[in-house]
Motif scaffolding. Sequence first.
Motif, PDB file in Angstrom:
ATOM      1  N   VAL A  64      25.020 -24.981 -31.892  1.00 59.16           N
ATOM      2  CA  VAL A  64      25.742 -24.592 -30.564  1.00 59.16           C
ATOM      3  C   VAL A  64      26.791 -25.786 -30.391  1.00 59.16           C
ATOM      4  O   VAL A  64      27.953 -25.724 -30.078  1.00 59.16           O
ATOM      5  CB  VAL A  64      24.702 -24.855 -29.673  1.00 59.16           C
ATOM      6  N   PHE A  65      26.425 -27.063 -30.737  1.00 56.72           N
ATOM      7  CA  PHE A  65      27.318 -28.248 -30.850  1.00 56.72           C
ATOM      8  C   PHE A  65      28.574 -27.977 -31.591  1.00 56.72           C
ATOM      9  O   PHE A  65      29.729 -28.425 -31.418  1.00 56.72           O
ATOM     10  CB  PHE A  65      26.561 -29.712 -31.043  1.00 56.72           C
ATOM     11  N   ARG A  66      28.372 -27.547 -32.918  1.00 56.22           N
ATOM     12  CA  ARG A  66      29.460 -27.186 -33.768  1.00 56.22           C
ATOM     13  C   ARG A  66      30.411 -26.093 -33.162  1.00 56.22           C
ATOM     14  O   ARG A  66      31.607 -26.170 -33.021  1.00 56.22           O
ATOM     15  CB  ARG A  66      28.871 -26.665 -35.254  1.00 56.22           C
ATOM     16  N   TRP A  67      29.850 -25.044 -32.490  1.00 56.53           N
ATOM     17  CA  TRP A  67      30.557 -24.102 -32.040  1.00 56.53           C
ATOM     18  C   TRP A  67      31.326 -24.492 -30.886  1.00 56.53           C
ATOM     19  O   TRP A  67      32.484 -24.358 -30.585  1.00 56.53           O
ATOM     20  CB  TRP A  67      29.522 -23.129 -31.515  1.00 56.53           C
ATOM     21  N   GLY A  69      32.379 -27.478 -30.321  1.00 54.71           N
ATOM     22  CA  GLY A  69      33.535 -28.136 -30.850  1.00 54.71           C
ATOM     23  C   GLY A  69      34.695 -27.686 -31.397  1.00 54.71           C
ATOM     24  O   GLY A  69      35.568 -28.036 -31.798  1.00 54.71           O
ATOM     25  N   ASP A  70      34.526 -26.344 -31.937  1.00 57.60           N
ATOM     26  CA  ASP A  70      35.471 -25.611 -32.382  1.00 57.60           C
ATOM     27  C   ASP A  70      36.600 -25.277 -31.424  1.00 57.60           C
ATOM     28  O   ASP A  70      36.364 -24.337 -30.555  1.00 57.60           O
ATOM     29  CB  ASP A  70      34.775 -24.399 -33.205  1.00 57.60           C
ATOM     30  N   ASP A  75      39.588 -22.047 -26.953  1.00 57.50           N
ATOM     31  CA  ASP A  75      40.668 -21.510 -26.445  1.00 57.50           C
ATOM     32  C   ASP A  75      40.219 -20.154 -26.163  1.00 57.50           C
ATOM     33  O   ASP A  75      40.988 -19.522 -25.261  1.00 57.50           O
ATOM     34  CB  ASP A  75      41.575 -21.413 -27.694  1.00 57.50           C
ATOM     35  N   ARG A  76      39.442 -19.277 -26.819  1.00 56.94           N
ATOM     36  CA  ARG A  76      38.801 -17.843 -26.412  1.00 56.94           C
ATOM     37  C   ARG A  76      38.002 -18.104 -25.183  1.00 56.94           C
ATOM     38  O   ARG A  76      37.935 -16.937 -24.516  1.00 56.94           O
ATOM     39  CB  ARG A  76      38.387 -17.329 -27.639  1.00 56.94           C
ATOM     40  N   PHE A  77      36.973 -19.038 -25.260  1.00 55.82           N
ATOM     41  CA  PHE A  77      35.967 -18.596 -24.273  1.00 55.82           C
ATOM     42  C   PHE A  77      35.868 -19.788 -23.211  1.00 55.82           C
ATOM     43  O   PHE A  77      35.127 -19.541 -22.369  1.00 55.82           O
ATOM     44  CB  PHE A  77      34.395 -18.844 -24.952  1.00 55.82           C
TER      45      PHE A  77
END
Length: 122
Positions: A64-67, A69-70, A75-77
């Motif tokens: 979740v934390f990697r997600w 930080g992406d 930008d999308r969500f």
Amino acid sequence: MTTAAEFFGDPEILDELVPLYCADVVATFLPTVMGMLVVRETTASTLEKQRIFRADLRYATLAVFRWMGDTSNMDRFLEPIMDEGIEAAQKRFPAVTAFLDGRFEHFLQEMTATFASMPEPG
């Protein structure tokens, strides 16, 4: 004047906030991790389930934390996530709705008057 972006972007503030609120993030998806484990590990012992649970929760937290930080995910969500959060906050806190409707000062005056008219405990 300090903006919210400046406040939350300050590394010293983040050092204080992350330990406080990461537990809330983990607590939010913990039931999902637990539910998946219960369905998947029907024959494991209690001790083994506890070990697997900790490992699954660790993996899920890091994912979740990697997600989060992406940049492409943000930008999308980010906008839909913000909209959902604002909607949820409006249901819980009438002050949020008043602020978004441009009538927060009036709302605050009403609240102050309400508290002022309450009898003191006695």
